[in-house]
Design an enzyme around this catalytic site. Structure first.
Site, PDB file in Angstrom:
ATOM      1  CG  HIS A 121      69.913  19.495  68.982  1.00 55.90           C
ATOM      2  ND1 HIS A 121      69.930  20.812  69.354  1.00 55.90           N
ATOM      3  CD2 HIS A 121      70.786  18.861  69.801  1.00 55.90           C
ATOM      4  CE1 HIS A 121      70.787  20.969  70.350  1.00 55.90           C
ATOM      5  NE2 HIS A 121      71.317  19.802  70.649  1.00 55.90           N
ATOM      6  CG  ASP A 198      71.376  20.006  63.021  1.00 54.68           C
ATOM      7  OD1 ASP A 198      72.620  19.957  63.023  1.00 54.68           O
ATOM      8  OD2 ASP A 198      70.688  19.991  64.064  1.00 54.68           O
ATOM      9  CD  GLN A 201      75.659  14.354  67.087  1.00 50.69           C
ATOM     10  OE1 GLN A 201      76.516  13.477  66.973  1.00 50.69           O
ATOM     11  NE2 GLN A 201      75.608  15.163  68.124  1.00 50.69           N
ATOM     12  CE  LYS A 224      77.478  18.681  68.626  1.00 48.11           C
ATOM     13  NZ  LYS A 224      76.890  18.104  69.807  1.00 48.11           N
ATOM     14  CB  CYS A 362      69.210  19.085  72.994  1.00 49.35           C
ATOM     15  SG  CYS A 362      70.260  19.841  74.221  1.00 49.35           S
TER      16      CYS A 362
HETATM   17  N1  PMP Z   1      72.033  19.750  66.233  1.00 47.61           N
HETATM   18  C1  PMP Z   1      72.434  18.536  66.617  1.00 47.61           C
HETATM   19  C2  PMP Z   1      71.927  17.333  65.877  1.00 47.61           C
HETATM   20  C3  PMP Z   1      73.342  18.408  67.671  1.00 47.61           C
HETATM   21  O1  PMP Z   1      73.739  17.208  68.058  1.00 47.61           O
HETATM   22  C4  PMP Z   1      73.798  19.571  68.323  1.00 47.61           C
HETATM   23  C5  PMP Z   1      74.758  19.469  69.499  1.00 47.61           C
HETATM   24  N2  PMP Z   1      74.347  18.595  70.494  1.00 47.61           N
HETATM   25  C6  PMP Z   1      73.345  20.804  67.883  1.00 47.61           C
HETATM   26  C7  PMP Z   1      72.465  20.866  66.837  1.00 47.61           C
HETATM   27  C8  PMP Z   1      73.796  22.083  68.528  1.00 47.61           C
HETATM   28  O2  PMP Z   1      75.162  22.253  68.342  1.00 47.61           O
HETATM   29  P1  PMP Z   1      75.965  23.337  69.197  1.00 47.61           P
HETATM   30  O3  PMP Z   1      75.612  23.081  70.631  1.00 47.61           O
HETATM   31  O4  PMP Z   1      77.394  23.043  68.874  1.00 47.61           O
HETATM   32  O5  PMP Z   1      75.519  24.673  68.737  1.00 47.61           O
END
Ligand code: PMP
Length: 404
Positions: A121, A198, A201, A224, A362
């Site tokens: 991401h 990270d 997910q 999440k 993203c």
């Molecule tokens: N890493 C991953 C794999 C994600 O799916 C997300 C959220 N889409 C993020 C980082 C970023 O998380 P947040 O927007 O809650 O900071």
């Protein structure tokens, strides 16, 4: 068949009573919230509201106790060795920005390398890039194999370059693929790297035991995991957290301040400048308490069944090609309709009140590498029902007819 009772599980989420016409397949963006999480936040503001740590009065002491109890919940959840290894942040993105800033200013030196995968991401790409050029640090990327998983042979070659940091997602938010972290983290440690995961997910798929996993830092977002937005966690091994230079300076994180210089407080306060998201932390603790009542394996098996049902139906609809390999997915299927932009499909589904996400999720470099404009992502959670899968398949069949 899983014995998980999805209908009973769904009853905990008031969102579905308020939106009976919607099919919510966007849990990878954010999950719905159970009543007890909403109640916990509300109760704090209605009954307890006060700032933490600062006040000498009893209300502040109660708020501090509730906030610190939330830290204890997270510590137990991840099985961290001590409570000061749990840093509250506003989410995964904030955690990665703290990590990149903190490591770039201490551990990383010009000529060092950071290794990430092609499935990351933006939160695990951009914070590093913000510093890489000015610090002379190189960001290397593990390419993907035919299964759209990190190529483990190339990974070994990249590890031979002795990266200081290996930072990997647990689960790809764009494809749903679960990375073979047990193998990858062990190899990273054997190569002498600091390991970062990270978990944005992955936390709702498998909660790590951070003392068993070869992981030095683990980040996730509350929203999440059935928790509130605006709260997240940066877990770090004490010896590494202590080396992180704070990204944010201000109140709460200091031990002494003069106009010339400041000295910093002990962990965890050192990395939590300013007033924290107190209600959010309390809500996250409620979410952890909620999810701990259920058997994670049963939930995962149930999500797997929804995926199988969906995948079987997709194979009957001409023109659709899934990017995700169901057997290696944590509840997501991303797909393409030949010759069409993913947004068009998502818009037609939106008209049928089916909430999915389209685009590059993203993960722009991933889609650039695949030479695709993006994908439509269907993210299933334990509150989704087989009947919703059927309706979604019918809507998809109708939408592809319209577009083709
Ligand atoms: N890493 C991953 C794999 C994600 O799916 C997300 C959220 N889409 C993020 C980082 C970023 O998380 P947040 O927007 O809650 O900071």
């Amino acid at each position: 068949m899983s014995s998980f009772d999805a209908l009973a599980f769904r009853q905990f989420f008031p969102f579905f009573n308020h939106n009976p016409e919607w099919i919510y397949l966007d849990t990878a963006a954010t999950s719905q919230k159970p009543q007890q999480v909403i109640d916990a936040e509300l109760a704090f503001y209605q009954q307890q509201n006060s700032n933490v740590h600062r006040g000498a009065h009893q209300l502040s002491q109660h708020a501090t106790a509730a906030f610190e109890a939330a830290r204890d919940s997270v510590q137990q959840f991840l099985n961290a060795a001590c409570r000061s290894e749990i840093i509250f942040t506003s989410g995964t993105t904030a955690a990665f920005n703290q990590l990149a800033f903190g490591l770039m200013n201490t551990i990383l030196k010009p000529g060092d390398r950071i290794l990430i995968s092609a499935l990351e991401h933006h939160a695990n790409i951009v914070p590093w890039q913000l510093h890489c050029q000015s610090r002379g640090v190189q960001l290397d990327v593990i390419p993907l194999d035919q299964q759209l998983m990190p190529d483990l042979d190339v990974y070994q070659q990249l590890l031979a370059l002795k990266p200081k940091i290996v930072s990997l997602t647990q689960v790809s938010n764009a494809l749903g693929h679960i990375l073979p972290l047990a193998t990858m983290l062990r190899a990273a440690k054997a190569a002498g790297a600091i390991t970062i995961v990270d978990g944005a997910q992955g936390i709702s798929w498998q909660v790590p035991d951070v003392q068993q996993w070869p992981v030095d830092f683990y980040c996730f977002s509350g929203h999440k995991l059935y928790g509130p937005t605006g709260i997240g966690v940066l877990y770090g091994k004490q010896r590494y957290l202590e080396q992180l230079r704070p990204l944010l300076g201000g109140g709460e994180m200091i031990s002494d301040v003069s106009f010339q210089r400041s000295s910093f407080a002990a962990l965890p306060a050192r990395l939590e400048a300013g007033t924290p998201n107190i209600a959010g932390a309390i809500g996250l603790a409620a979410a952890i308490e909620f999810i701990r009542q259920f058997d994670a394996q049963q939930i995962n098996q149930y999500k797997g069944e929804l995926l199988q049902q969906f995948a079987a139906g997709l194979s009957q609809i001409p023109g659709l090609s899934p990017l995700t390999r169901v057997e290696q997915s944590a509840g997501i299927i991303s797909l393409q309709l030949a010759g069409e932009h993913p947004n068009d499909l998502a818009m037609l589904l939106n008209e049928q009140k089916i909430a999915v996400r389209a685009g590059s999720h993203c993960a722009m470099p991933l889609f650039a590498m695949l030479q695709l404009p993006g994908a439509v992502r269907f993210a299933f959670a334990a509150y989704n029902l087989p009947a919703e899968v059927d309706v979604t398949l019918q809507a998809l069949a109708a939408a592809t007819e319209i577009l083709r």
